[in-house]
Design a protein around this motif. Structure first.
Motif, PDB file in Angstrom:
ATOM      1  N   ARG A  83      -7.766  -0.424  -6.995  1.00  0.00           N
ATOM      2  CA  ARG A  83      -6.676  -1.409  -6.956  1.00  0.00           C
ATOM      3  C   ARG A  83      -5.657  -1.047  -5.877  1.00  0.00           C
ATOM      4  NH1 ARG A  83      -6.128  -4.921 -11.375  1.00  0.00           N
ATOM      5  NH2 ARG A  83      -7.408  -4.398 -13.195  1.00  0.00           N
ATOM      6  N   LEU A  84      -5.343   0.229  -5.753  1.00  0.00           N
ATOM      7  CA  LEU A  84      -4.380   0.654  -4.739  1.00  0.00           C
ATOM      8  C   LEU A  84      -4.904   0.361  -3.336  1.00  0.00           C
ATOM      9  CD1 LEU A  84      -3.210   4.093  -6.192  1.00  0.00           C
ATOM     10  CD2 LEU A  84      -1.944   1.947  -6.181  1.00  0.00           C
ATOM     11  N   LEU A  85      -6.188   0.624  -3.118  1.00  0.00           N
ATOM     12  CA  LEU A  85      -6.764   0.338  -1.803  1.00  0.00           C
ATOM     13  C   LEU A  85      -6.734  -1.163  -1.537  1.00  0.00           C
ATOM     14  CD1 LEU A  85      -8.218   1.593   0.661  1.00  0.00           C
ATOM     15  CD2 LEU A  85     -10.381   1.064  -0.509  1.00  0.00           C
TER      16      LEU A  85
ATOM     17  N   GLU B 106     -10.741   8.899  -1.159  1.00  0.00           N
ATOM     18  CA  GLU B 106     -11.548   9.289   0.001  1.00  0.00           C
ATOM     19  C   GLU B 106     -12.480  10.443  -0.356  1.00  0.00           C
ATOM     20  OE1 GLU B 106      -9.542   8.351   4.204  1.00  0.00           O
ATOM     21  OE2 GLU B 106      -8.348   9.744   2.998  1.00  0.00           O
ATOM     22  N   ARG B 107     -11.962  11.401  -1.121  1.00  0.00           N
ATOM     23  CA  ARG B 107     -12.806  12.519  -1.536  1.00  0.00           C
ATOM     24  C   ARG B 107     -13.953  12.039  -2.422  1.00  0.00           C
ATOM     25  NH1 ARG B 107      -7.827  15.321  -2.383  1.00  0.00           N
ATOM     26  NH2 ARG B 107      -8.057  14.959  -4.635  1.00  0.00           N
TER      27      ARG B 107
ATOM     28  N   LEU C 187      -9.024   5.617   5.533  1.00  0.00           N
ATOM     29  CA  LEU C 187      -7.769   5.314   6.216  1.00  0.00           C
ATOM     30  C   LEU C 187      -7.702   6.060   7.540  1.00  0.00           C
ATOM     31  CD1 LEU C 187      -5.308   5.651   3.188  1.00  0.00           C
ATOM     32  CD2 LEU C 187      -6.439   3.581   4.009  1.00  0.00           C
ATOM     33  N   GLU C 188      -7.207   5.374   8.536  1.00  0.00           N
ATOM     34  CA  GLU C 188      -6.887   6.003   9.815  1.00  0.00           C
ATOM     35  C   GLU C 188      -5.377   6.126   9.896  1.00  0.00           C
ATOM     36  OE1 GLU C 188      -8.586   3.574  12.819  1.00  0.00           O
ATOM     37  OE2 GLU C 188     -10.663   4.116  12.342  1.00  0.00           O
TER      38      GLU C 188
ATOM     39  N   THR D 195     -10.265   1.574   7.468  1.00  0.00           N
ATOM     40  CA  THR D 195     -11.493   1.681   8.252  1.00  0.00           C
ATOM     41  C   THR D 195     -12.461   0.569   7.841  1.00  0.00           C
ATOM     42  OG1 THR D 195     -12.580   3.114   6.649  1.00  0.00           O
ATOM     43  CG2 THR D 195     -11.219   4.192   8.328  1.00  0.00           C
ATOM     44  N   PRO D 196     -13.519   0.337   8.620  1.00  0.00           N
ATOM     45  CA  PRO D 196     -14.529  -0.648   8.202  1.00  0.00           C
ATOM     46  C   PRO D 196     -15.114  -0.329   6.829  1.00  0.00           C
ATOM     47  CG  PRO D 196     -14.798  -0.124  10.521  1.00  0.00           C
ATOM     48  CD  PRO D 196     -13.749   0.818  10.002  1.00  0.00           C
TER      49      PRO D 196
END
Length: 294
Positions: free
Chosen positions: A8-10, A41-42, A49-50, A59-60
């Motif tokens: 949800r945060l993403l 991400e882990r 994220l960049e 990111t894609p």
């Protein structure tokens, strides 16, 4: 397994662009949002994220994950709706959002209908600008709300939302005489607050007629707008619902432009009994109002 809360945060970061905006919308601290996204991400094992200074860009891979997230959240909403449908009595909170003119016109009969047919429902109404509706529904602040678009301000589709047409209105030029829009280049104008759909619609309609409006007053309540027009303070564009109680000296000139109102709710939640009841009540109320001014 991926954590739905992190997803949800993403998803919100994809909509709001900054971690600070996500934190404010969801009542987190920015550091907490950053920590959760880093943990995501882990879990995924790929860069999502960049980071460039204080900015972050998806990111894609992150955009692909957001698309999957919409499907996952819609499935969870559908599961919740199916469970609610198994209950014999409709109870709990039903949070409805509407723009000011709808709160005065469409909503009261709908609330009477809902209260009569479902007395155990706790009805909660929030008045808000339609521009803020997608965020409010997506973050679970509302169950159903009224979403607008104008011919000059089309709405961007939101994959988190489902919509259903409710009402289409004529837009009127409100003035003290019958001169057309193209002749209003030198008039003073009354517009909504900058950033609202009404403000954007008026500016674009005037630009389509060949000029930029000379703004004298800002007002968001259409009764106030019409009172200012009646007092000779300028001209304005007013939708049909807002013009139902115009002062007798105000002339309304119909434009080709239209305002369309939709009911909006989270994807997958359309079959929830509370949302179904609200949709039926709102549809009946809007139909009665439409018959009254058609």
């Amino acid at each position: 397994m991926l954590d739905v809360r992190k997803l949800r945060l993403l998803r919100e970061l994809a909509h709001r662009s900054t971690i600070a905006a996500v934190a404010e919308a969801l009542s987190y601290t920015p550091s907490a949002v950053s920590q959760q996204l880093t943990a995501l991400e882990r879990e995924t094992g790929v860069a999502l994220l960049e980071r460039t200074g204080r900015r972050v860009v998806l990111t894609p891979a992150a955009h692909a994950l957001v698309a999957h997230t919409e499907t996952i959240l819609a499935a969870l909403e559908q599961a919740s709706a199916d469970l609610a449908a198994s209950r014999t009595v409709l109870t709990g909170a039903l949070r409805i959002g509407a723009f000011p003119t709808a709160v005065r016109t469409i909503l009261p009969p709908a609330l009477v209908d809902l209260s009569r047919n479902h007395p155990d429902l706790e009805l909660m109404v929030t008045e808000l600008d339609p521009a803020t509706v997608p965020d409010a529904i997506r973050t679970d602040a509302l169950d159903i709300a009224l979403l607008q678009e104008y011919d000059y301000v089309p709405a961007e589709p939101d994959p988190a939302l489902e919509t259903e047409h409710l009402l289409t209105e004529t837009i009127y030029l409100a003035a003290l005489d019958a001169e057309p829009l193209a002749a209003r280049r030198d008039d003073s104008w009354i517009l909504g607050t900058p950033g609202t759909l009404c403000h954007t619609m008026t500016v674009r309609a005037c630009q389509a007629a060949g000029f930029t409006p000379r703004v004298r007053h800002h007002a968001d309540d259409f009764s106030t707008v019409l009172a200012l027009v009646s007092a000779g303070q300028g001209v304005a564009l007013v939708p049909e619902l807002g013009a139902m109680t115009r002062p007798p000296n105000v002339v309304l000139g119909a434009l080709a432009a239209r305002r369309t109102t939709h009911m909006a709710f989270r994807r997958g939640r359309g079959s929830h009994p509370g949302v179904v009841a609200a949709r039926n009540a709102l549809r009946a109320s809007a139909s009665a109002i439409g018959d009254g001014y058609s």
